[in-house]
Design an enzyme around this catalytic site. Structure first.
Site, PDB file in Angstrom:
ATOM      1  N   LEU A  41      41.979  43.787  36.891  1.00 42.46           N
ATOM      2  CA  LEU A  41      42.222  43.460  38.297  1.00 42.46           C
ATOM      3  C   LEU A  41      43.487  44.170  38.740  1.00 42.46           C
ATOM      4  CD1 LEU A  41      42.339  39.919  39.903  1.00 42.46           C
ATOM      5  CD2 LEU A  41      44.437  41.265  39.773  1.00 42.46           C
ATOM      6  N   ASP A  43      45.091  45.631  42.947  1.00 44.85           N
ATOM      7  CA  ASP A  43      45.561  45.275  44.288  1.00 44.85           C
ATOM      8  C   ASP A  43      44.716  44.198  44.987  1.00 44.85           C
ATOM      9  OD1 ASP A  43      46.895  47.560  43.563  1.00 44.85           O
ATOM     10  OD2 ASP A  43      46.363  48.706  45.355  1.00 44.85           O
TER      11      ASP A  43
END
Length: 482
Positions: A41, A43
């Site tokens: 993961l 932004d």
């Protein structure tokens, strides 16, 4: 939905199912933060509240714990506490995004959510193309791609990405993170009457001119908004040299405050200020919610910063979001405050202590755990210093004589002690969120924040308070969980 889109979705879901058991077995998995179900993961994207529902999309690489052709993952919530992992929002299935649906934003228009994002394309020889693209959703979950709406202006290299769109004075504006052809970081601005036809209007800041003339070689993730009557531009510059306690990470995230003129458009502003003083904070994005609050999420990491050394990689996942924070302007400074809803994470009544330390270290049996909120108020340090140590992973230290606050952690790369610091004239209070392998520290009600990942020994959950001379404070502790 194209055949390629269906294939990519199914491959991502297969990867989730394949590694679900090992991901959930990780002792460093978090309790109340947003994480990927598998893979990497980064932004926060498209953060918006629509119809009472908060949507937080995110950059997601489901197939490895490294970067690549990103998807948009998706979490939704009605209360910023209880989150649902939704269907994949965007896959890199079309020619204009085949190497990644990169970061962007969302706006509500005619009852629909319009997502603007960067389509990333890389040729066989490494040459790059970027397109600012539009996708439309009736429900915030399923998106209909409309393709590119902005092509690269002549003034920039192909490092032109992360569109943030808003409406002001009856017109639509878009800021884009950019690099000029002479390799200067910049924020570009575009205008539109209808959200599909966009006109490039120039460089808002950076690009070899003004206060940020030579401020790094790339600006990422710009976000321009009004806060308490002032205009604030958040962005993440790359290529800054460290200056004392400032700019100690590989890349930074911060803001400038000033006055935006939508007619020219132009932006007169002051100096750059970092938003967070810790090890892991980048690419923040905000939205204005239905309560009139400016809410921020950040990525709890920094690009190109020893990602391959995180121990969670052995468990097939990497990185997390920060907690949601409300922004307020206090004097000339942006403060960050944990949103009120986070009190719903408290699983029990507060454990309270009045603590006095005299040339000693003290651990309280009732103040320990892996998922905690600590609140220290009425802090009084009489000479010397006071610190707080979290098992063998992190240490918080304040020395009123030096007026310096320090966060230390044991490096997950080589085990050495590393630190981040800021000047703090006085320390009155600390609000601390500990979540297994993350810590978020809010000083003096949000005046300064420190955010970091850290990896204490899994069998340790002890917290120790120390003073070199004398320190007193009121302490509250809550166990947190969902």
């Amino acid at each position: 939905m194209t055949t390629r889109d269906e294939e990519l979705r199914q491959a991502a879901y297969d990867e989730m199912n394949k590694h679900k058991v090992i991901v959930e077995r990780d002792p460093y998995r978090l309790h109340y933060h947003l994480m990927p179900p598998v893979g990497l993961l980064n932004d926060p994207n498209g953060f918006i509240q629509s119809g009472g529902v908060y949507h937080l999309y995110y950059q997601w690489m489901p197939f490895k714990t490294g970067h690549g052709a990103k998807f948009w993952g998706h979490y939704s919530s009605r209360d910023l506490v209880n989150w649902t992992h939704e269907e994949i929002a965007l896959t890199p299935s079309e020619w204009y995004e085949k190497n990644g649906c990169y970061s962007g934003s969302a706006i509500e228009h005619d009852g629909k959510i319009l997502a603007f994002y960067t389509g990333n394309v890389k040729g066989d020889e490494g040459n790059r193309e970027t397109y600012q693209c539009l996708a439309v959703s009736e429900d915030g979950v399923h998106f209909d791609k409309k393709g590119p709406v902005v092509h690269l202006p002549d003034a920039f290299t192909a490092h032109f990405r992360d569109p943030k769109v808003w409406k002001q004075d009856g017109k639509y504006f878009m800021v884009v993170g950019a690099q000029t052809t002479d390799l200067k970081g910049a924020v570009a601005i575009l205008k539109s009457e209808n959200l599909t036809g966009w006109t490039y209007s120039g460089i808002l800041t950076g690009g070899g001119k003004g206060k940020l003339a030579d401020f790094g070689y790339m600006f990422e993730c710009p976000d321009l908004f009004q806060l308490d009557g002032e205009d604030v531009l958040i962005f993440s510059p790359q290529g800054l040299e460290a200056e004392g306690m400032k700019y100690r990470n590989v890349y930074q995230a911060g803001y400038v405050k000033g006055s935006f003129d939508p007619e020219n458009p132009a932006f007169e502003h002051g100096d750059f200020e970092e938003l967070d003083r810790g090890f892991d904070f980048y690419a923040p994005q905000t939205t204005l919610d239905e309560h009139g609050r400016r809410i921020l999420f950040g990525w709890m990491s920094v690009p190109d910063q020893n990602e391959q050394d995180h121990p969670t990689i052995d468990y097939k996942w990497l990185h997390t979001m920060t907690l949601p924070r409300e922004l307020k302007l206090v004097g000339d400074k942006v403060w960050q405050i944990p949103v009120d809803e986070l009190s719903d994470l408290r699983a029990e009544e507060a454990v309270e202590h009045a603590v006095t330390l005299v040339k000693e270290s003290k651990a309280l049996e009732s103040v320990r755990g892996k998922a905690l909120e600590l609140q220290l108020d009425d802090i009084c340090i009489e000479g010397g210093w006071m610190d707080l140590t979290i098992s063998d992973g992190a240490r918080l230290l304040y020395h009123p004589g030096d007026k310096v606050f320090t966060l230390e952690r044991k490096s997950y790369v080589d085990g050495t002690i590393e630190k981040r610091q800021c000047t703090l004239n006085e320390l009155n209070s600390m609000q601390i969120f500990i979540d297994t392998s993350s810590i978020e520290i809010f000083l003096n009600g949000g005046e300064e924040t420190f955010t970091a990942r850290f990896y204490p020994s899994p069998n340790l959950d002890r917290i120790t308070f120390s003073a070199s001379k004398k320190a007193e404070f009121r302490l509250k502790k809550w166990s947190l969980g969902k």
